[in-house]
Design a protein around this motif. Structure first.
Motif, PDB file in Angstrom:
ATOM      1  N   VAL A 168       0.846  -1.201   0.000  1.00  0.00           N
ATOM      2  CA  VAL A 168       0.000   0.000   0.000  1.00  0.00           C
ATOM      3  C   VAL A 168       0.880   1.249   0.000  1.00  0.00           C
ATOM      4  CG1 VAL A 168      -1.781   1.289   1.255  1.00  0.00           C
ATOM      5  CG2 VAL A 168      -1.902  -1.210   1.141  1.00  0.00           C
ATOM      6  N   THR A 169       1.991   1.230   0.737  1.00  0.00           N
ATOM      7  CA  THR A 169       2.978   2.322   0.685  1.00  0.00           C
ATOM      8  C   THR A 169       4.348   1.689   0.460  1.00  0.00           C
ATOM      9  OG1 THR A 169       3.543   2.282   3.049  1.00  0.00           O
ATOM     10  CG2 THR A 169       1.658   3.641   2.405  1.00  0.00           C
ATOM     11  N   THR A 170       5.271   2.440  -0.139  1.00  0.00           N
ATOM     12  CA  THR A 170       6.609   1.861  -0.366  1.00  0.00           C
ATOM     13  C   THR A 170       7.715   2.775   0.135  1.00  0.00           C
ATOM     14  OG1 THR A 170       6.399   2.582  -2.666  1.00  0.00           O
ATOM     15  CG2 THR A 170       6.137   0.229  -2.236  1.00  0.00           C
ATOM     16  N   CYS A 178       2.409   4.926   8.103  1.00  0.00           N
ATOM     17  CA  CYS A 178       1.274   4.729   9.015  1.00  0.00           C
ATOM     18  C   CYS A 178       0.235   5.843   8.847  1.00  0.00           C
ATOM     19  CB  CYS A 178       1.744   4.687  10.469  1.00  0.00           C
ATOM     20  SG  CYS A 178       2.892   3.337  10.806  1.00  0.00           S
ATOM     21  N   GLU A 179       0.727   7.056   8.609  1.00  0.00           N
ATOM     22  CA  GLU A 179      -0.181   8.201   8.466  1.00  0.00           C
ATOM     23  C   GLU A 179      -0.877   8.223   7.100  1.00  0.00           C
ATOM     24  OE1 GLU A 179       2.623  11.343   9.071  1.00  0.00           O
ATOM     25  OE2 GLU A 179       2.815  10.952  11.226  1.00  0.00           O
ATOM     26  N   MET A 180      -0.289   7.538   6.123  1.00  0.00           N
ATOM     27  CA  MET A 180      -0.815   7.598   4.753  1.00  0.00           C
ATOM     28  C   MET A 180      -1.967   6.628   4.472  1.00  0.00           C
ATOM     29  SD  MET A 180       2.690   7.964   2.549  1.00  0.00           S
ATOM     30  CE  MET A 180       1.937   7.584   0.968  1.00  0.00           C
ATOM     31  N   GLY A 211      -2.571  -6.923   8.549  1.00  0.00           N
ATOM     32  CA  GLY A 211      -2.814  -5.803   9.462  1.00  0.00           C
ATOM     33  C   GLY A 211      -1.565  -4.939   9.510  1.00  0.00           C
ATOM     34  N   LEU A 212      -1.683  -3.756  10.088  1.00  0.00           N
ATOM     35  CA  LEU A 212      -0.527  -2.875  10.247  1.00  0.00           C
ATOM     36  C   LEU A 212       0.180  -3.142  11.574  1.00  0.00           C
ATOM     37  CD1 LEU A 212       1.100  -0.254   9.415  1.00  0.00           C
ATOM     38  CD2 LEU A 212      -0.566   0.998  10.800  1.00  0.00           C
ATOM     39  N   ASN A 213      -0.609  -3.348  12.616  1.00  0.00           N
ATOM     40  CA  ASN A 213      -0.082  -3.456  13.982  1.00  0.00           C
ATOM     41  C   ASN A 213       0.139  -4.910  14.396  1.00  0.00           C
ATOM     42  OD1 ASN A 213      -0.281  -0.559  14.783  1.00  0.00           O
ATOM     43  ND2 ASN A 213      -2.432  -0.892  14.250  1.00  0.00           N
ATOM     44  N   PRO A 214       0.877  -5.140  15.498  1.00  0.00           N
ATOM     45  CA  PRO A 214       1.002  -6.507  16.026  1.00  0.00           C
ATOM     46  C   PRO A 214      -0.392  -7.106  16.274  1.00  0.00           C
ATOM     47  CG  PRO A 214       2.453  -4.989  17.217  1.00  0.00           C
ATOM     48  CD  PRO A 214       1.604  -4.147  16.315  1.00  0.00           C
ATOM     49  N   ASP A 224      -5.696   1.408  15.969  1.00  0.00           N
ATOM     50  CA  ASP A 224      -7.033   1.268  15.370  1.00  0.00           C
ATOM     51  C   ASP A 224      -7.046   1.366  13.843  1.00  0.00           C
ATOM     52  OD1 ASP A 224      -6.424   3.910  15.045  1.00  0.00           O
ATOM     53  OD2 ASP A 224      -8.118   4.692  16.216  1.00  0.00           O
ATOM     54  N   GLU A 225      -5.862   1.314  13.226  1.00  0.00           N
ATOM     55  CA  GLU A 225      -5.808   1.415  11.749  1.00  0.00           C
ATOM     56  C   GLU A 225      -6.572   0.276  11.073  1.00  0.00           C
ATOM     57  OE1 GLU A 225      -2.322   3.857  13.157  1.00  0.00           O
ATOM     58  OE2 GLU A 225      -3.101   1.869  13.697  1.00  0.00           O
ATOM     59  N   GLU A 226      -6.518  -0.900  11.694  1.00  0.00           N
ATOM     60  CA  GLU A 226      -7.236  -2.053  11.118  1.00  0.00           C
ATOM     61  C   GLU A 226      -8.739  -1.765  11.075  1.00  0.00           C
ATOM     62  OE1 GLU A 226      -3.331  -3.486  12.241  1.00  0.00           O
ATOM     63  OE2 GLU A 226      -4.800  -2.304  13.356  1.00  0.00           O
ATOM     64  N   ILE A 227      -9.264  -1.235  12.183  1.00  0.00           N
ATOM     65  CA  ILE A 227     -10.701  -0.973  12.298  1.00  0.00           C
ATOM     66  C   ILE A 227     -11.111   0.175  11.380  1.00  0.00           C
ATOM     67  CG2 ILE A 227     -12.525  -0.208  13.893  1.00  0.00           C
ATOM     68  CD1 ILE A 227     -10.769  -1.581  16.165  1.00  0.00           C
ATOM     69  N   LYS A 228     -10.233   1.212  11.294  1.00  0.00           N
ATOM     70  CA  LYS A 228     -10.582   2.413  10.533  1.00  0.00           C
ATOM     71  C   LYS A 228     -10.413   2.253   9.017  1.00  0.00           C
ATOM     72  CE  LYS A 228      -9.101   6.510  12.458  1.00  0.00           C
ATOM     73  NZ  LYS A 228      -8.167   7.224  13.406  1.00  0.00           N
ATOM     74  N   TYR A 229      -9.323   1.590   8.620  1.00  0.00           N
ATOM     75  CA  TYR A 229      -8.990   1.591   7.182  1.00  0.00           C
ATOM     76  C   TYR A 229      -8.983   0.212   6.527  1.00  0.00           C
ATOM     77  CZ  TYR A 229      -7.034   5.977   8.985  1.00  0.00           C
ATOM     78  OH  TYR A 229      -6.862   7.167   9.630  1.00  0.00           O
ATOM     79  N   ILE A 230      -8.408  -0.770   7.215  1.00  0.00           N
ATOM     80  CA  ILE A 230      -8.144  -2.042   6.524  1.00  0.00           C
ATOM     81  C   ILE A 230      -9.399  -2.900   6.409  1.00  0.00           C
ATOM     82  CG2 ILE A 230      -6.682  -4.100   6.452  1.00  0.00           C
ATOM     83  CD1 ILE A 230      -4.542  -2.480   8.025  1.00  0.00           C
ATOM     84  N   LEU A 231     -10.098  -3.101   7.529  1.00  0.00           N
ATOM     85  CA  LEU A 231     -11.325  -3.907   7.495  1.00  0.00           C
ATOM     86  C   LEU A 231     -12.379  -3.335   6.535  1.00  0.00           C
ATOM     87  CD1 LEU A 231     -12.790  -6.407   8.565  1.00  0.00           C
ATOM     88  CD2 LEU A 231     -13.656  -5.021  10.461  1.00  0.00           C
ATOM     89  N   PRO A 232     -12.646  -2.006   6.572  1.00  0.00           N
ATOM     90  CA  PRO A 232     -13.635  -1.466   5.617  1.00  0.00           C
ATOM     91  C   PRO A 232     -13.239  -1.709   4.158  1.00  0.00           C
ATOM     92  CG  PRO A 232     -13.148   0.151   7.324  1.00  0.00           C
ATOM     93  CD  PRO A 232     -12.183  -0.980   7.523  1.00  0.00           C
TER      94      PRO A 232
END
Length: 341
Positions: A168-170, A178-180, A211-214, A224-232
């Protein structure tokens, strides 16, 4: 183009690295010539130097039009890039001349593909500092391709038999990666991966999203990146009929993918995908203390043309010695052939 076999343009890469050497050693292989017509795009004097060292029984054919190539097992065809002094570049050194030669080769191969003179492009390794020292400010190949093909939504796919990974980012600092993240960015990459896997012949690909986090955030405990961005994004992809799972903790995603449960993986940042990919693709010989083989291909998805590349660097330390592995270049050409059908 009325060839029965696709014409594949292969850039020589940085003349101070192993690119020109692995190019001349690869374009003469029966397994390559059987399936495509290869033409090296680069400085003919650099290629001539490598032919004399590694394939002295082959003849150099220099062209400025693809139509003038003479495809046969005896010949090595080179589409001339005129960069003065490139043949005087010393192996293993960073220089603007080397960067200029590498950059102009890439620019030309893109132009040839856009003009339908060749069916696909394959790139040899470049040195980013040399390219930037030559005045071309790009983070890497992928960004050069995006610029010259005017592509906005693109991504790097790392591909080997065991693992296929899209990012997703490189090339950004980890903090910025993480912010992107956004639902759109993650969804775009899931869709690009699905199309890319279909392009290389996988029907109804099964995709795992990291996922992004452990522990993929552990229900919001570690982020909460998984809940906010990845799962949706995963849910949206499922609504479009894609076969996709996630977010999955990356330490379990990769063992599952290597075991064959997923055809491809979507990861959030550079090292999350590169570490497992290189761990299984780079084979180190303990006794000889050297890399035995370096497999793995980098494919740019989302472009109007086909681009596959080796996923290793210029290997300055072994340039000119004839010991560089050409396994990745062979793989890259095979992927380019598969995608051009």
């Amino acid at each position: 183009m009325h060839h029965t076999k696709p014409v594949i343009g292969i850039t020589m890469g940085d003349p101070a690295g192993v690119g020109p050497e692995i190019a001349v050693r690869t374009v003469i292989l029966p397994e390559i010539l059987e399936k495509c017509n290869p033409v090296i795009v680069g400085v003919s004097k650099v290629i001539q130097r490598e032919i004399e060292k590694f394939t002295p029984d082959k003849s150099l054919v220099v062209v400025d039009k693809v139509e003038d190539c003479r495809f046969s097992p005896e010949n090595i065809n080179v589409f001339e890039i005129d960069v003065k002094g490139a043949e005087d570049v010393i192996y293993g050194t960073i220089s603007p001349v080397a960067g200029e030669a590498a950059f102009q080769s890439i620019k030309k191969v893109i132009e040839l593909a856009l003009n339908k003179k060749i069916d696909a492009t394959v790139t040899g390794p470049i040195h980013k500092k040399s390219i930037n020292d030559a005045g071309h400010h790009f983070a890497g190949h992928t960004e050069i391709y995006a610029h010259f093909t005017n592509t906005k939504n693109y991504a790097m796919l790392l591909a080997s038999d065991a693992l296929k990974v899209i990012h997703v980012t490189t090339h950004v600092p980890l903090k910025k990666a993480c912010e992107m993240l956004s639902v759109k960015k993650v969804l775009d990459k899931i869709l690009l991966l699905d199309k890319g896997l279909r392009d290389i012949g996988i029907e109804n690909p099964r995709i795992g999203v990291a996922g992004l986090n452990p522990h993929a955030g552990d229900e919001g405990l570690f982020g909460d990146e998984e809940i906010k961005y990845i799962l949706p994004a995963v849910e949206k992809a499922k609504e479009q009929g894609l076969n996709v799972d996630g977010p999955i903790p990356s330490d379990t995603l990769f063992p599952k993918a290597i075991a064959g449960n997923y055809d491809g993986c979507v990861v959030m940042y550079h090292d999350q995908g590169h570490i497992p990919f290189k761990l299984i693709g780079f084979s180190w010989n303990k006794a000889d203390k050297k890399m035995e083989s370096v497999s793995g291909v980098n494919i740019t998805l989302g472009l109007p043309i086909i681009r596959a590349s080796v996923d290793h660097g210029t290997a300055f330390d072994i340039a000119g010695k004839g010991i560089a592995s050409n396994a990745a270049l062979i793989d890259a050409i095979h992927y380019a052939i598969r995608m051009s059908h």
